[in-house]
Design a protein around this motif. Structure first.
Motif, PDB file in Angstrom:
ATOM      1  N   PHE A 192       6.717   8.422  -0.237  1.00  0.00           N
ATOM      2  CA  PHE A 192       6.867   9.481  -1.228  1.00  0.00           C
ATOM      3  C   PHE A 192       8.284   9.587  -1.793  1.00  0.00           C
ATOM      4  N   VAL A 193       9.271   8.980  -1.132  1.00  0.00           N
ATOM      5  CA  VAL A 193      10.611   8.942  -1.733  1.00  0.00           C
ATOM      6  C   VAL A 193      10.923   7.545  -2.269  1.00  0.00           C
ATOM      7  N   TYR A 194       9.882   6.787  -2.518  1.00  0.00           N
ATOM      8  CA  TYR A 194       9.984   5.527  -3.269  1.00  0.00           C
ATOM      9  C   TYR A 194      10.865   4.474  -2.590  1.00  0.00           C
ATOM     10  N   ASN A 195      10.892   4.475  -1.255  1.00  0.00           N
ATOM     11  CA  ASN A 195      11.614   3.423  -0.543  1.00  0.00           C
ATOM     12  C   ASN A 195      10.788   2.146  -0.434  1.00  0.00           C
ATOM     13  N   TRP A 196       9.470   2.308  -0.274  1.00  0.00           N
ATOM     14  CA  TRP A 196       8.610   1.176   0.029  1.00  0.00           C
ATOM     15  C   TRP A 196       7.486   1.032  -0.992  1.00  0.00           C
ATOM     16  N   ALA A 197       7.049  -0.206  -1.157  1.00  0.00           N
ATOM     17  CA  ALA A 197       5.933  -0.538  -2.045  1.00  0.00           C
ATOM     18  C   ALA A 197       5.012  -1.519  -1.320  1.00  0.00           C
ATOM     19  N   THR A 198       4.015  -2.035  -2.030  1.00  0.00           N
ATOM     20  CA  THR A 198       3.064  -2.989  -1.463  1.00  0.00           C
ATOM     21  C   THR A 198       2.975  -4.219  -2.356  1.00  0.00           C
ATOM     22  N   PRO A 199       3.007  -5.422  -1.793  1.00  0.00           N
ATOM     23  CA  PRO A 199       3.000  -6.655  -2.595  1.00  0.00           C
ATOM     24  C   PRO A 199       1.636  -6.936  -3.219  1.00  0.00           C
ATOM     25  N   SER A 200       1.616  -7.903  -4.126  1.00  0.00           N
ATOM     26  CA  SER A 200       0.410  -8.176  -4.912  1.00  0.00           C
ATOM     27  C   SER A 200      -0.718  -8.796  -4.106  1.00  0.00           C
ATOM     28  N   ASN A 201      -0.401  -9.385  -2.945  1.00  0.00           N
ATOM     29  CA  ASN A 201      -1.448 -10.051  -2.174  1.00  0.00           C
ATOM     30  C   ASN A 201      -2.123  -9.122  -1.162  1.00  0.00           C
ATOM     31  N   TRP A 202      -1.853  -7.819  -1.266  1.00  0.00           N
ATOM     32  CA  TRP A 202      -2.493  -6.845  -0.396  1.00  0.00           C
ATOM     33  C   TRP A 202      -3.075  -5.710  -1.231  1.00  0.00           C
ATOM     34  N   SER A 203      -4.239  -5.229  -0.835  1.00  0.00           N
ATOM     35  CA  SER A 203      -4.829  -4.042  -1.466  1.00  0.00           C
ATOM     36  C   SER A 203      -4.747  -2.898  -0.481  1.00  0.00           C
ATOM     37  N   ALA A 204      -3.532  -2.458  -0.214  1.00  0.00           N
ATOM     38  CA  ALA A 204      -3.281  -1.392   0.753  1.00  0.00           C
ATOM     39  C   ALA A 204      -2.478  -0.287   0.082  1.00  0.00           C
ATOM     40  N   ASN A 205      -2.521   0.887   0.695  1.00  0.00           N
ATOM     41  CA  ASN A 205      -1.692   2.026   0.281  1.00  0.00           C
ATOM     42  C   ASN A 205      -2.064   2.619  -1.072  1.00  0.00           C
ATOM     43  N   SER A 206      -3.277   2.396  -1.527  1.00  0.00           N
ATOM     44  CA  SER A 206      -3.647   2.912  -2.851  1.00  0.00           C
ATOM     45  C   SER A 206      -3.571   4.443  -2.917  1.00  0.00           C
ATOM     46  N   GLY A 214       2.564  11.196 -12.676  1.00  0.00           N
ATOM     47  CA  GLY A 214       3.971  11.433 -12.984  1.00  0.00           C
ATOM     48  C   GLY A 214       4.592  12.580 -12.227  1.00  0.00           C
ATOM     49  N   ILE A 215       3.868  13.174 -11.279  1.00  0.00           N
ATOM     50  CA  ILE A 215       4.389  14.307 -10.512  1.00  0.00           C
ATOM     51  C   ILE A 215       4.293  13.958  -9.027  1.00  0.00           C
ATOM     52  N   ARG A 216       5.405  14.064  -8.325  1.00  0.00           N
ATOM     53  CA  ARG A 216       5.437  13.749  -6.905  1.00  0.00           C
ATOM     54  C   ARG A 216       4.830  14.909  -6.102  1.00  0.00           C
TER      55      ARG A 216
END
Length: 502
Positions: free
Chosen positions: A69-83, A466-468
């Protein structure tokens, strides 16, 4: 930097992990006569069970939610996780264990400790009460910050009340503050026959002065959290009570370690959750958790050597590279091999201590308290605390030649890095807190962003509206078991139900 931890002997370690496996109940508020065996469990056995669960919850789910939620981490294109994260799909089934585990296990065991009386009357368990009150204070603070009103006065009453009322958030907060005051004072004035928990205390090894310092530090964090409420007189009055007990605040990282080992279900929580299993195989979560572009760009642009400890260079190109938060990414150049994963300053070893509260955070809280006029001190003193916090962060991450590297970093004429260059000291403090808590207690960074709006340009997910989010929702299980008392909520409340102190 000295880290505080104690290792349980083998028998206590078995008890700690054994009770943890069996202590959860379907009834959040039913504290059984004993969480393991009614005839033999005493506080020395129950305490490590509560602390192990406490450390695990804060080191896994709460850490992961905060970092997303503070935009430190993301998910790569080869995984369908964290949607759910990228859609900000906060619902009554989203990370419900934060609420449920707090009541079903942590508070349950701590309340058992508080209620326990030696049948012979020979042993006083005040030391355990201090620890229980302090951990409860820490965890209740987060429940209020994340959910608002929560069960408090009628909670944890065993079968006598399985449907407790929800208490007003501010009332709970101030009750916690009073409890922390009492805990710190009791820790320093124990009865002569008080049993010391020793190594059954997996955080401070029974050092009661350190528990008093920790209680003071949690209390100060809560008081600073009230900065937008116009209660300066109350805040200063409560800080005067901290000053009166004379032990100050934590002086080292607060860590838990019951004897983590490279064995199944025994590894350090965060290492096991987002690192590697007992056979050294990379966990799925480690492979699908990567840096965001914003975070990599920020650390690079501010010449921050912590980048190489918070993140690892990409496997394919040996470069620090992040990506925006989104569900669907282009494949080429954005797979887990192309991007930076969680680094070695955070994932150190299967036996690593589990952070509860970093010294760096405590120093920044004190710095902010001086800037706001809650604690007497000069600008030079606030600056020193700020610089010391950065140094402590470098040391926690095990940056090579940490003190020198930290000084080079904070001596730059860069806004929100160098104290003298930063016109808004609160912005500098909270921005540094965001960097310092990356990968550890970032649930705190999320809450602080809600309170202060800093960092000011922190992005939101590309798949959101657009709203956290600013809060979590009560779990579905609460609507099933305590429907008459749990406040009604909808998905919109996650974006509009601000904490009372906002």
């Amino acid at each position: 930097m000295k880290k505080i931890y104690n290792i349980l002997d083998k028998s206590l370690l078995v008890i700690a992990f054994g009770i943890i496996a069996s202590s959860c109940s379907d009834d959040f508020y039913d504290v059984n006569e004993n969480p393991n065996d009614p005839s033999i469990s005493t506080p020395i056995q129950t305490l490590p069970a509560a602390q192990v669960t406490f450390a695990e919850l804060n080191g896994t789910s709460m850490t992961y939610v905060g970092n997303m939620f503070v935009y430190n981490w993301a998910t790569p294109s080869n995984w369908s996780a964290n949607s759910d994260f990228f859609r900000y799909n906060v619902s009554s089934s989203f990370y419900t264990n934060i609420f449920e585990t707090s009541y079903a296990s942590i508070f349950k065991n701590l309340t058992y400790i508080e209620n326990y009386e030696d049948p012979t009357g020979a042993v006083d368990y005040s030391s355990y009460d201090v620890i229980a009150q302090t951990i409860k204070g820490f965890q209740y603070q987060y429940l209020v910050d994340l959910y608002g009103d929560v069960p408090f006065t009628e909670a944890n009453q065993r079968a006598e009340n399985t449907t407790p009322v929800y208490d007003d958030a501010e009332t709970v907060y101030k009750s916690i503050i009073d409890s922390l005051t009492s805990a710190a004072n009791l820790a320093l004035n124990l009865p002569e026959n008080a049993e010391n928990p020793g190594d059954s205390d997996i955080i401070f090894g029974g050092d009661m002065e350190k528990w008093a310092q920790f209680a003071n530090t949690i209390k100060l964090r809560m008081l600073v959290r009230l900065s937008n409420t116009g209660q300066e007189a109350y805040i200063k009055e409560q800080i005067a009570l901290i000053d009166a007990n004379g032990v100050g605040y934590i002086t080292a990282d607060v860590m838990a370690n019951p004897g983590y080992s490279k064995n199944a279900d025994k590894q350090s929580p965060f290492y096991d959750y987002a690192g590697y299993d007992e056979g050294d195989a990379e966990t799925n979560r480690h492979d699908y958790t990567v840096a965001t572009d914003y975070t990599i760009d920020y650390l690079s642009s501010t010449n921050d050597p912590r980048i190489g400890y918070l993140y690892s260079p990409s496997e394919d190109a040996d470069e620090f590279k992040g990506v925006w938060q989104a569900i669907n990414l282009p494949g080429e150049g954005y797979t887990s091999d192309d991007l930076s994963k969680i680094g070695t300053g955070l994932i150190k070893s299967p036996t690593q201590d589990q952070p509860i509260m970093l010294l760096a955070e405590a120093l920044l809280i004190q710095s902010e308290a001086i800037v706001r006029g809650y604690i007497d001190g000069s600008d030079a003193e606030a600056k020193q605390l700020y610089n010391d916090a950065i140094t402590a962060s470098f040391e926690y991450l095990e940056v090579e030649d940490a003190a020198t590297e930290a000084e080079t970093y904070y001596s730059q004429g860069v806004k929100n890095v160098g104290w003298d260059t930063s016109s808004d000291k609160i912005e500098a403090i909270i921005t540094q807190k965001w960097v310092i808590l990356n990968g550890t207690s970032s649930i705190e960074s999320w809450i602080e962003n809600t309170r202060t709006g800093f960092p000011v340009d922190l992005p939101v997910s590309g798949d959101s509206d657009g709203i956290r989010p600013v809060s979590l929702l009560y779990p579905t299980s609460e609507y099933s078991r305590n429907s008459e008392n749990v406040p009604p909520t909808s998905r919109e409340d996650a974006f509009t139900n601000y904490p009372f102190w906002k």
